[in-house]
Design an enzyme around this catalytic site. Structure first.
Site, PDB file in Angstrom:
ATOM      1  N   SER A 167      19.362   5.955   8.193  1.00 39.91           N
ATOM      2  CA  SER A 167      18.331   4.912   8.223  1.00 39.91           C
ATOM      3  C   SER A 167      17.664   4.811   9.585  1.00 39.91           C
ATOM      4  O   SER A 167      18.275   5.112  10.610  1.00 39.91           O
ATOM      5  CB  SER A 167      18.958   3.557   7.887  1.00 39.91           C
ATOM      6  OG  SER A 167      19.425   3.584   6.560  1.00 39.91           O
TER       7      SER A 167
ATOM      8  N   ARG B  32     -33.702  -5.878 -14.354  1.00 39.00           N
ATOM      9  CA  ARG B  32     -32.787  -7.009 -14.569  1.00 39.00           C
ATOM     10  C   ARG B  32     -31.349  -6.726 -14.136  1.00 39.00           C
ATOM     11  O   ARG B  32     -30.513  -7.636 -14.123  1.00 39.00           O
ATOM     12  CB  ARG B  32     -32.839  -7.443 -16.043  1.00 39.00           C
ATOM     13  CG  ARG B  32     -34.024  -8.351 -16.335  1.00 39.00           C
ATOM     14  CD  ARG B  32     -33.982  -8.847 -17.752  1.00 39.00           C
ATOM     15  NE  ARG B  32     -34.342  -7.797 -18.706  1.00 39.00           N
ATOM     16  CZ  ARG B  32     -33.945  -7.768 -19.965  1.00 39.00           C
ATOM     17  NH1 ARG B  32     -33.142  -8.714 -20.428  1.00 39.00           N
ATOM     18  NH2 ARG B  32     -34.319  -6.800 -20.772  1.00 39.00           N
TER      19      ARG B  32
END
Ligand code: UD1
Ligand code: CA
Length: 459
Positions: free
Chosen positions: A409, A18
């Site tokens: 950056s 099941r």
């Protein structure tokens, strides 16, 4: 010396049809452990001399899953002719053993250590040949019923074999028993498949014992939830919710704040320190350990993470197989992939990804950055958009950044490369060569302004 120990036998040979699954039923997960591991944990709580698991269907896969666990032995039941037949398969492994068998099911994972201890205490106090764990259920459908005579258990009758009067009985067989080994082999041999299913029913043992004048006791479980079997995905979901709730209750009792326990997902082996706050939809998985006074915001998932004290993890972070030391701050939207270490008071900001990277004490990578195969010292500033180019298409290479360095950056650090202590990398640089301590490296083209260019173009 003959042992007079406790021998656990776990039945897990059933097909589990099941579940509609290609996976063995007992290998399905319940809050971070397999169903079988939950059962083995409760088995171990009784300090047994041996643990034997009876397998049938997909035995090899289950065996392989537990190959490192030397405390468990396996036996195969083939074909599967019922629960009595299943226990019979385990008995040769217990030849010469004395004491008791504790019989558990691989698909009944909620049974508590306290209930097992109480069942065994009743069994020993009563010097019973068998002690049956029973429960009172409003809806007893499907279970074996406990048939009593003058208050004492007389036998167990299965749903399919029961008369309408027996079906009205609400005391059911949990399927869990303590069984003295001594009379067991002989009685199991007397089981006969004379029932609707044509199986060897283990519960028939009880009738046999009573007819032979052997003592049979019962112990009634306090919470019927404990004996719930998992037969379907629905059962799995409900049982998982109960296990999760129990874990959350444990955390609350230990001083952890859960803003919304219903949406907090903490797996069984996770540890969380007191005064830590878990916001909704936080997932803590595997062997994650979190210190005290941390704050973990909504939508975050930690897998095998080690987190120190007073760490803030803002919304929607994912951390896997990594360590975050005390007083660090992460997120929102930070991603620590395996092998990363964020040292104390460091900051990992939004859209920053680390992989096999160490970010030193008080260092900051605040925005839009990828740091892979990198060792970054203390007090380093990693500018927005910095990328360690760690992969040349064939191999991975290391980037090393010394203490106090400043990476401007939008820099690319093309590994293998070392940036010295206190060095500067000018914004927008592509760094291919090592930068000495205290130096400035700048690789971008010089800016040229063409005066009046735009005006001339328009003409
Ligand atoms: C069994 C009991 C029933 C009890 C119920 C509690 C029997 C005949 N009935 O019924 O009285 O109320 O459990 O949940 O025992 N298994 C094997 N080999 C087999 C058959 C089963 O290992 O040949 C294992 C299954 O994998 C499972 C457990 O035994 O873990 C129980 O089997 P299942 O068929 O689910 O028994 P029930 O019909 O639920
Ligand atoms: Ca069952």
């Amino acid at each position: 010396m003959t042992d007079i120990g406790l021998h656990v036998v776990v039945l897990a040979a059933g097909k589990g049809t099941r579940m509609s699954s290609t996976r063995h039923k007992v290998l399905h997960g319940i809050n971070g452990r397999t169903m079988l591991s939950h059962v083995l944990a409760v088995a171990r709580s009784a300090s047994p001399t041996s643990i034997t698991v009876v397998l049938g269907h997909m035995a090899d896969i289950v065996r392989a899953t537990y190959r490192d666990d030397l405390s468990v032995q396996f036996v195969v039941q083939e074909p599967q002719l019922g629960t009595g037949h299943a226990l019979l398969q385990a008995l040769p492994l217990l030849a010469g053993a004395r004491g008791d068998v504790l019989l558990l099911y691989g698909d009944v994972p909620l049974l508590s250590a306290a209930t097992v201890a109480a069942l065994l205490a009743r069994h020993r106090d009563d010097r019973a040949a068998a002690t049956v764990l029973t429960a009172d259920l409003d809806q007893p459908f499907g279970y074996g019923r406990i048939v009593r005579q003058d208050g004492a258990i007389a036998r167990i009758v299965e749903e399919r074999d029961a008369t309408p009067a027996q079906r009205a009985i609400t005391e059911v067989n949990a399927g869990i028993y303590a069984l003295a080994l001594e009379p067991l082999a002989d009685a199991i041999a007397a089981l006969a498949p004379q029932n609707v299913q044509g199986e060897y029913y283990l519960p028939d043992l009880i009738g046999i014992y009573r007819r032979r004048g052997l003592g049979v006791s019962t112990f009634r479980v306090r919470s019927a939830d404990e004996i719930r079997g998992v037969n379907s995905r629905r059962d799995l979901a409900e049982v998982s919710r109960l296990v999760r709730n129990a874990k959350n209750e444990e955390l609350l009792a230990a001083g952890v704040t859960l803003i919304d326990p219903a949406t907090t997902y903490v797996e069984a082996d996770v540890q969380v320190g007191a005064d830590t706050v878990l916001h909704p939809n936080v997932y803590l998985e595997g062997r994650t350990i979190i210190g005290v006074a941390c704050e973990i915001h909504a939508g975050t998932r930690l897998v095998n993470a080690t987190v120190g004290d007073r760490v803030t993890i803002r919304n929607y972070c994912v951390i896997t197989d990594s360590t975050v030391e005390s007083d660090a701050v992460l997120g929102p939207f930070a991603h620590l992939r395996p092998g990363s270490l964020v040292q104390s008071e460091a900051l990992v900001g939004n859209f920053v990804e680390l992989k096999k990277a160490t970010l030193g004490r008080k260092s900051k990578a605040s925005h839009l950055t990828y740091l892979g195969d990198a060792t970054i010292g203390d007090n380093v500033n990693i500018g927005a958009g910095t990328i360690t180019c760690n992969y040349d298409g064939t191999h991975k290479h290391q980037t090393v950044i010394g203490d106090g360095a400043f990476i401007g950056s939008d820099s690319q650090l093309i590994a293998p490369v070392t940036i010295g202590k206190g060095a500067y990398v000018a914004a927008g640089s592509s760094i291919t060569d090592d930068v000495p301590d205290q130096a400035l490296a700048i690789t971008r083209g010089r800016q040229v302004n063409k005066e009046g260019w735009a005006r001339r173009k328009k003409r």
